[in-house]
Design an enzyme around this catalytic site. Structure first.
Site, short mmCIF file in Angstrom:
data_model
loop_
_atom_site.label_atom_id
_atom_site.label_comp_id
_atom_site.label_asym_id
_atom_site.label_seq_id
_atom_site.Cartn_x
_atom_site.Cartn_y
_atom_site.Cartn_z
N ASN A 198 -8.78 -11.48 -4.33
CA ASN A 198 -8.60 -10.65 -5.35
C ASN A 198 -9.80 -9.93 -6.09
OD1 ASN A 198 -6.87 -9.09 -6.94
ND2 ASN A 198 -5.66 -10.91 -7.66
N GLN A 230 -12.78 -5.93 -11.02
CA GLN A 230 -12.61 -4.50 -11.38
C GLN A 230 -12.31 -4.23 -12.77
OE1 GLN A 230 -9.00 -4.86 -8.94
NE2 GLN A 230 -8.25 -3.18 -10.48
N CYS A 245 -8.71 -1.20 -7.15
CA CYS A 245 -8.51 -2.36 -6.38
C CYS A 245 -8.86 -1.88 -4.78
CB CYS A 245 -7.26 -2.90 -6.61
SG CYS A 245 -6.10 -2.01 -6.31
N HIS A 293 -1.32 -2.66 -5.30
CA HIS A 293 -2.36 -3.27 -5.26
C HIS A 293 -3.09 -3.52 -3.88
CE1 HIS A 293 -5.41 -5.79 -7.58
NE2 HIS A 293 -5.24 -6.70 -6.92
#
Length: 442
Positions: A384, A63, A69, A363
Site C-alpha cells: 500500500n 501518500q 495512490c 484505490h
C-alpha cells in the site's frame, strides 16, 4: 404513495425493544462502532502474511492526505526494480514532480473538453460532469504512462514533497475554482464565435495562471539535476547533468508500451474478450487514450501470477474500502460480519455492485506476492502507500475471494497474453460514457 404512519414506526420500536439480542448489540455498537463490533478475528488467522512468492520491495511509501495512490503505485513498481539493480536503500522517486505535471496536463485536458462541449447547455450531463470536478488527484494507468513518457521522472531528493502535495485539499479547491472561471471565459468566447487564434491565445494565458499556481504551491519542477547517492555497500555515486527523461531511460528503463491494462467487469454491457475506452478520460491532450481488455477473473488472476512468477510486481486497482481492516491490513470477505450484526442480507454480485453504484475502483496499490497452493492462489501480498503504521509495516494481505469481488484492474506485460487476448486488446475499443464505473479514478 407509501407514506410512513406514526403507528407503524411505533410498532417497529416495540418489536426492536422486545428483541433482547438486538438490544445487546445496540449497547456494543453504540459504544464501539459498527466495524469494531462486527470485526471477525478469525480472518486474521486465515490470512497470515506468509507467501510462496514474495518479492523484495523495501519500505512502503506514504501518500499522506492526497489521492495520488495511482502514481505512488506506478512509481513503486519502478522503485522495486531500481532497488535491486542499483543496490539502493530507502530510495523513492519524486511523487511531487509527477503530481505537478499531472495537474498541469489535466487543466489543458479540461479546456479541451470544455471547448468540445461548448455548444451544449451547462445543464447537459456531459458539461455538468466536467464542471462537477474539473480535475482531481486520481488517475488511471494509461494516464501515468503519458506523464512518464512526456516528462520522465526524478529522484525524490531532487523535488521533495511539499505541504500541498502531502495534503492536497486546498490545492484542489483553488485550482478547480480557477478552472471553472476559465470554463466560463472559454464558453463565452465560443458563444461569441471567437477565432481559433483568439481562443488559443487566451487558453495559453490561462495555462500560465495554472502553471504559476502549481509552481507556487508545489515548487518548480527541475529540468536538469545531479543524482548523488551511496549504495547498500556504501559506495559513492555521482551522475551529473541529467534530465528527467535521461534519468528515466538510464535508471528505470522500462518500456511502458510493453504493458496493457486488464479489467474484470462482469456486467452485461461489457462482454469479455473485448477492449474498452472511456470518453473524456485522460490528462495529456493528443496522447493515446485509456484502454482496457475485459477478461474473466480466472484469466485475470493467471496473468497477475505469471508476472509475479517472473519477479515483477503488478500495479492493480480495487475498491479498498470494502471489507478491509485498515490497521491490521486484512482484505477479506469475512473481515466484518455485518449481516449477522444487523440481521440483514447485504450480498450482491460483482456485476450488481457495479451497475447499482455500490462499488468501483477507488484505490491503486501493488501486488508484490502471492501464496500458491497446488498452483491455486490463496492470498496475495499487497504493498500500500499509506505508510508503515497500517497493516504489516504498510503491507496488506488480500484473500483470493476478496480479489474476485473487489479487484477491477491489473497492468501486465503484453508478452503474458495469449494471441487471442492480444488481438482482442488491439481491436477498436468500445467507448464507454464518462461516468461509467470503469472510468473511476484510483
Amino acid at each position: 404513495m407509501a407514506k410512513i404512519e406514526n403507528e407503524r414506526t411505533e410498532a417497529f420500536r416495540e418489536a426492536f425493544e422486545k428483541n433482547s439480542k438486538q438490544v445487546a448489540l445496540q449497547r456494543s455498537v453504540v459504544k464501539n462502532g459498527i466495524r469494531a463490533s462486527a470485526e471477525n478475528i478469525q480472518t486474521h488467522v486465515e490470512n497470515t502474511p506468509v507467501f510462496s512468492i514474495d518479492l523484495a520491495t523495501g519500505k512502503v511509501a506514504n501518500q499522506k492526505q492526497s489521492g495520488r495512490c495511482w502514481m505512488f503505485a506506478a512509481l513503486n513498481t519502478f522503485r522495486h526494480k531500481m532497488l535491486t539493480t542499483f543496490q539502493l536503500k530507502d530510495f523513492e522517486l519524486s511523487q511531487n514532480y509527477t503530481f505537478f505535471w499531472d495537474k498541469y496536463e489535466k487543466a489543458n485536458y479540461f479546456y479541451e473538453n470544455i471547448l468540445k462541449t461548448a455548444e451544449q447547455p451547462t445543464s447537459s450531463r456531459e458539461v455538468a460532469f466536467l464542471l462537477q470536478t474539473p480535475q482531481q488527484d486520481g488517475g488511471q494507468w494509461d494516464m501515468i504512462v503519458s506523464l512518464f513518457q512526456k516528462y520522465g521522472v526524478v529522484p525524490k531528493s531532487v523535488m521533495p514533497e511539499s505541504s500541498n502535495s502531502s495534503n492536497s485539499r486546498d490545492l484542489n479547491n483553488y485550482l478547480n475554482k480557477l478552472l471553472r472561471k476559465h470554463a466560463v471565459l472559454l464558453r463565452q468566447m465560443a458563444a461569441e464565435e471567437a477565432t481559433d487564434e483568439e481562443i488559443q491565445a487566451n487558453r495559453e494565458a490561462m495555462l500560465q495562471e495554472v502553471y504559476n499556481l502549481l509552481a507556487i504551491s508545489l515548487g518548480t519542477p527541475p529540468d536538469n539535476f545531479d543524482f548523488e547517492y551511496r549504495d547498500d555497500e556504501k559506495n559513492y555515486h555521482l551522475d551529473q547533468a541529467l534530465t528527467p527523461q535521461s534519468f528515466y531511460e538510464k535508471y528505470v528503463g522500462v518500456n511502458l508500451d510493453d504493458y496493457v491494462s486488464i479489467i474484470n467487469a462482469p456486467t452485461e454491457d461489457k462482454p469479455f474478450m473485448k477492449s474498452y475506452t472511456v470518453d473524456m478520460l485522460g490528462n495529456v491532450v493528443g496522447d493515446k487514450p485509456v484502454k482496457y481488455l475485459n477478461l474473466e477473473m480466472d484469466e485475470f488472476k493467471a496473468l497477475a501470477v505469471r508476472q509475479l512468477e517472473q519477479g515483477e510486481s503488478v500495479w492493480f486497482g480495487c475498491d479498498v474500502g470494502q471489507s478491509s481492516t485498515r490497521d491490521s491490513g486484512i482484505m477479506a470477505l469475512d473481515a466484518y460480519d455485518v449481516d449477522d450484526l444487523f440481521d440483514v442480507d447485504l450480498a450482491m454480485t460483482k456485476a450488481e455492485r457495479l451497475d447499482y453504484g455500490e462499488s468501483m475502483m477507488t484505490h491503486a496499490m501493488v501486488l508484490t506476492g502471492v501464496d500458491l497452493i497446488d498452483d491455486q492462489a490463496k492470498k496475495w501480498k499487497v504493498e500500500n502507500s499509506w505508510g508503515e503504521k497500517v497493516g504489516e509495516k504498510g503491507f496488506f494481505v488480500m484473500s483470493d475471494e476478496w480479489m474476485d469481488e473487489y479487484t477491477y484492474q491489473i497492468v501486465v506485460r503484453k508478452e503474458f497474453l495469449t494471441q487471442e487476448q492480444l488481438t482482442a486488446f488491439e481491436a477498436e475499443p468500445t467507448v464507454l460514457a464518462p461516468w461509467d464505473p470503469m472510468g473511476a479514478l484510483a
